[in-house]
Design an enzyme around this catalytic site. Structure first.
Site, PDB file in Angstrom:
ATOM      1  N   ARG A 149       2.925   5.038   4.916  1.00  0.00           N
ATOM      2  CA  ARG A 149       3.278   5.651   3.652  1.00  0.00           C
ATOM      3  C   ARG A 149       2.021   6.202   2.976  1.00  0.00           C
ATOM      4  NH1 ARG A 149      -0.114   3.368  -0.419  1.00  0.00           N
ATOM      5  NH2 ARG A 149       0.462   1.215  -0.873  1.00  0.00           N
ATOM      6  N   GLU A 248       5.946   2.704  -8.584  1.00  0.00           N
ATOM      7  CA  GLU A 248       4.559   2.507  -9.048  1.00  0.00           C
ATOM      8  C   GLU A 248       3.844   3.859  -9.173  1.00  0.00           C
ATOM      9  OE1 GLU A 248       2.265  -0.402  -6.928  1.00  0.00           O
ATOM     10  OE2 GLU A 248       0.421   0.696  -7.266  1.00  0.00           O
ATOM     11  N   ARG A 252       6.075   8.031  -3.466  1.00  0.00           N
ATOM     12  CA  ARG A 252       5.637   7.358  -2.257  1.00  0.00           C
ATOM     13  C   ARG A 252       6.380   8.037  -1.116  1.00  0.00           C
ATOM     14  NH1 ARG A 252       3.496   2.056  -2.930  1.00  0.00           N
ATOM     15  NH2 ARG A 252       1.841   2.250  -4.505  1.00  0.00           N
ATOM     16  N   CYS A 294      -2.684   2.769  -9.149  1.00  0.00           N
ATOM     17  CA  CYS A 294      -3.508   1.590  -8.849  1.00  0.00           C
ATOM     18  C   CYS A 294      -4.753   2.023  -8.056  1.00  0.00           C
ATOM     19  CB  CYS A 294      -2.712   0.578  -8.032  1.00  0.00           C
ATOM     20  SG  CYS A 294      -3.666  -0.874  -7.580  1.00  0.00           S
ATOM     21  N   THR A 296      -6.292   0.567  -5.838  1.00  0.00           N
ATOM     22  CA  THR A 296      -6.253   0.148  -4.429  1.00  0.00           C
ATOM     23  C   THR A 296      -5.591   1.197  -3.551  1.00  0.00           C
ATOM     24  OG1 THR A 296      -4.080  -0.903  -4.623  1.00  0.00           O
ATOM     25  CG2 THR A 296      -6.034  -2.272  -5.122  1.00  0.00           C
ATOM     26  N   ARG A 303      -0.955   3.498   3.615  1.00  0.00           N
ATOM     27  CA  ARG A 303      -0.781   2.149   4.130  1.00  0.00           C
ATOM     28  C   ARG A 303       0.033   2.281   5.415  1.00  0.00           C
ATOM     29  NH1 ARG A 303      -0.958  -3.082   2.216  1.00  0.00           N
ATOM     30  NH2 ARG A 303      -0.764  -2.578   0.007  1.00  0.00           N
ATOM     31  N   ARG A 332       0.284  -9.802   4.858  1.00  0.00           N
ATOM     32  CA  ARG A 332       1.147 -10.093   3.702  1.00  0.00           C
ATOM     33  C   ARG A 332       2.485 -10.651   4.174  1.00  0.00           C
ATOM     34  NH1 ARG A 332       1.486  -4.792   0.096  1.00  0.00           N
ATOM     35  NH2 ARG A 332       2.678  -4.076   1.897  1.00  0.00           N
ATOM     36  N   GLU A 337       3.277  -7.489  -0.954  1.00  0.00           N
ATOM     37  CA  GLU A 337       2.331  -8.362  -1.654  1.00  0.00           C
ATOM     38  C   GLU A 337       3.053  -9.451  -2.455  1.00  0.00           C
ATOM     39  OE1 GLU A 337       1.993  -4.993  -5.080  1.00  0.00           O
ATOM     40  OE2 GLU A 337       0.181  -5.959  -4.394  1.00  0.00           O
TER      41      GLU A 337
HETATM   42  P1  ADP Z   1       2.589  -1.547  -1.835  1.00  0.00           P
HETATM   43  O1  ADP Z   1       1.570  -0.893  -0.955  1.00  0.00           O
HETATM   44  O2  ADP Z   1       2.642  -0.973  -3.208  1.00  0.00           O
HETATM   45  O3  ADP Z   1       2.527  -3.041  -1.765  1.00  0.00           O
HETATM   46  P2  ADP Z   1       4.217  -0.883   0.265  1.00  0.00           P
HETATM   47  O4  ADP Z   1       3.939   0.534   0.470  1.00  0.00           O
HETATM   48  O5  ADP Z   1       3.497  -1.902   1.104  1.00  0.00           O
HETATM   49  O6  ADP Z   1       3.989  -1.202  -1.244  1.00  0.00           O
HETATM   50  O7  ADP Z   1       5.783  -1.153   0.405  1.00  0.00           O
HETATM   51  C1  ADP Z   1       6.201  -2.463   0.300  1.00  0.00           C
HETATM   52  C2  ADP Z   1       7.602  -2.549   0.851  1.00  0.00           C
HETATM   53  O8  ADP Z   1       7.722  -1.798   2.071  1.00  0.00           O
HETATM   54  C3  ADP Z   1       7.878  -3.981   1.157  1.00  0.00           C
HETATM   55  O9  ADP Z   1       8.820  -4.387   0.228  1.00  0.00           O
HETATM   56  C4  ADP Z   1       8.413  -4.014   2.556  1.00  0.00           C
HETATM   57  O10 ADP Z   1       9.757  -4.415   2.500  1.00  0.00           O
HETATM   58  C5  ADP Z   1       8.363  -2.591   3.076  1.00  0.00           C
HETATM   59  N1  ADP Z   1       7.559  -2.496   4.299  1.00  0.00           N
HETATM   60  C6  ADP Z   1       6.215  -2.429   4.396  1.00  0.00           C
HETATM   61  N2  ADP Z   1       5.851  -2.337   5.701  1.00  0.00           N
HETATM   62  C7  ADP Z   1       7.002  -2.328   6.452  1.00  0.00           C
HETATM   63  C8  ADP Z   1       7.299  -2.267   7.849  1.00  0.00           C
HETATM   64  N3  ADP Z   1       6.333  -2.143   8.777  1.00  0.00           N
HETATM   65  N4  ADP Z   1       8.599  -2.311   8.217  1.00  0.00           N
HETATM   66  C9  ADP Z   1       9.583  -2.408   7.296  1.00  0.00           C
HETATM   67  N5  ADP Z   1       9.366  -2.468   5.960  1.00  0.00           N
HETATM   68  C10 ADP Z   1       8.092  -2.430   5.543  1.00  0.00           C
HETATM   69  N1  DAR Z   2      -0.154  -6.714  -7.935  1.00  0.00           N
HETATM   70  C1  DAR Z   2      -1.372  -6.156  -8.480  1.00  0.00           C
HETATM   71  C2  DAR Z   2      -1.746  -4.855  -7.747  1.00  0.00           C
HETATM   72  C3  DAR Z   2      -2.338  -5.077  -6.378  1.00  0.00           C
HETATM   73  C4  DAR Z   2      -2.375  -3.838  -5.530  1.00  0.00           C
HETATM   74  N2  DAR Z   2      -0.971  -3.468  -5.120  1.00  0.00           N
HETATM   75  C5  DAR Z   2      -0.320  -2.430  -5.627  1.00  0.00           C
HETATM   76  N3  DAR Z   2      -0.904  -1.546  -6.379  1.00  0.00           N
HETATM   77  N4  DAR Z   2       1.010  -2.277  -5.347  1.00  0.00           N
HETATM   78  C6  DAR Z   2      -2.492  -7.198  -8.378  1.00  0.00           C
HETATM   79  O1  DAR Z   2      -3.518  -6.987  -9.015  1.00  0.00           O
HETATM   80  O2  DAR Z   2      -2.314  -8.169  -7.674  1.00  0.00           O
END
Ligand code: ADP
Ligand code: DAR
Length: 379
Positions: A149, A248, A252, A294, A296, A303, A332, A337
């Site tokens: 993504r 967020e 995305r 964010c 990050t 990602r 994770r 997260e």
């Molecule tokens: P962030 O980077 O803001 O934490 P992500 O882009 O990682 O958000 O998206 C998180 C969501 O995407 C999670 O809730 C998870 O369910 C889904 N996800 C992430 N990686 C995978 C994967 N390889 N297969 C299926 N679902 C995924």
């Molecule tokens: N949960 C916040 C943000 C961490 C990075 N992840 C994002 N942006 N989805 C933290 O500070 O833990």
């Protein structure tokens, strides 16, 4: 020039004068800042906010506001003040925050992205050779699903804490209209969160297609106002190409599928991003790359992740994290997260997004997962 082209800028100016005319940070905000800083300082928080918001940095920034939207240091740190268990703890309420509050953003960016210094410049966008990646797990023994993504912010709009409900709705309409022009494998439909029946919404979340609701870190960052107005998801029939609107980030852009064929997933994402970028101008900074809410997610905003089962290696979780760390990977829980692994399925993805190209970010995941599978097979 049509009004619709200048409308975001007109709204921006309007917001500037409705949010807060004064150049000074008002007394109530300063009081919250002092109280929040004192609480965080005496906590055992491990956040990057706690690590880098020294008294010196705090005093240097507490009276500052961004020029266009008047965002304060409180807008930046409020999530980390309220959630001491944050990993990072800050967000940018608008693009100018990265400059106005650079004394706090720069060290956090350097720490998180593995050494991206304030004097460094993020490389130009480069998705590289799309055919360089094959199937991580042809026999389907370990990798459940693969996802890549990126995040994009629409030029002319601030980030969540500064958006009006009218802007959320306007952005949703722009995203929906733009995506309706996609053809071939990317062809799909936009589904507004407003009016979506709860069962459909929950199924999309459970199947990892749709973002969760009620993230307390985003709520504390003032990123969930007017929910669900302006929020939604676009996806093709196969749900291998999806776009989140105004969770967020403004967008995305997501490519995903069952199994480990990273080559197919990455090719689909590259095609989609290049196609959408022809239709929508995105916020990009010469030094920081693509801008996001964010820090990050700045730079490539990529990602690349797998949902993977490696029971033998995961039995020694410290070893799994050690191997992942060697390849700059983040381990994770199944739902991203701040979640736990369900059924032994871990979400493992590249951690850093700045100071390298889109291709290199994906390659870090590709190389790391190959090594993790190799070790799992050897145990
Ligand atoms: P962030 O980077 O803001 O934490 P992500 O882009 O990682 O958000 O998206 C998180 C969501 O995407 C999670 O809730 C998870 O369910 C889904 N996800 C992430 N990686 C995978 C994967 N390889 N297969 C299926 N679902 C995924
Ligand atoms: N949960 C916040 C943000 C961490 C990075 N992840 C994002 N942006 N989805 C933290 O500070 O833990």
């Amino acid at each position: 020039m049509r009004f619709s082209h200048i409308r975001p800028m007109v709204m921006t100016i309007f917001c500037r004068y409705t949010r807060n005319k004064s150049e000074m940070v008002d007394a109530a905000v300063l009081e919250k800042l002092e109280a929040g800083f004192a609480k965080l300082s005496s906590s055992n928080s491990k956040s990057l906010l706690k690590k880098y918001l020294t008294k010196e940095v705090f005093d240097a920034l507490k009276n500052k506001k961004t020029p266009t939207f008047g965002s304060s240091l409180l807008d930046v740190v409020q999530s980390g003040f309220e959630n001491h268990d944050s990993g990072v703890g800050i967000y940018a309420p608008d693009a100018e925050s990265y400059t106005t509050f650079a004394d706090l953003f720069d060290p956090i960016i350097e720490d998180y992205h593995g050494g991206f210094k304030k004097t460094d410049k993020h490389p130009a966008k480069n998705f590289g050779d799309n055919n360089a990646f094959g199937d991580l797990d042809p026999t389907g023994e370990f990798v459940v699903s693969t996802r890549v993504r990126c995040g994009r912010s629409m030029e002319g709009y601030p980030f969540n804490p500064c958006l009006t409900e009218a802007q959320y709705k306007e952005m949703e309409s722009k995203v929906s209209t733009t995506l309706s022009g996609l053809e071939g494998e990317l062809k799909g439909k936009f589904y507004p969160l407003t009016g979506m029946d709860k069962a459909t919404q929950q199924q999309l979340i459970d199947d990892h297609f749709l973002f969760k609701e009620g993230d307390r870190f985003l709520q504390a960052a003032n990123a969930c106002r007017y929910w669900p107005s302006g929020r939604g998801i676009y996806h093709n029939d196969a749900k291998t190409f999806l776009v989140w609107c105004n969770e967020e980030d403004h967008l995305r852009i997501i490519s995903m599928q069952m199994g480990g064929n990273l080559g197919e997933v990455f090719r689909r994402l590259t095609t989609a991003v290049n196609d959408i970028e022809k239709r929508v101008p995105f916020s990009h900074n010469d030094r920081l790359g693509f801008l996001t809410f964010c820090p990050t997610n700045l730079g490539t905003t990529i990602r690349a992740s797998v949902h993977i089962k490696v029971p033998k290696l995961a039995a020694n979780y410290a070893r799994l994290e050690e191997v992942a760390g060697k390849y700059n990977l983040q381990v994770r829980g199944t739902r991203g997260e701040h979640t736990e692994a369900e059924g032994g399925i871990y979400d493992i993805s590249n951690k850093r997004r700045m100071g390298l190209t889109e291709f290199q970010a994906v390659k870090e995941m590709y190389d790391g997962i190959q090594e993790i599978i190799k070790i799992e097979k050897s145990l």
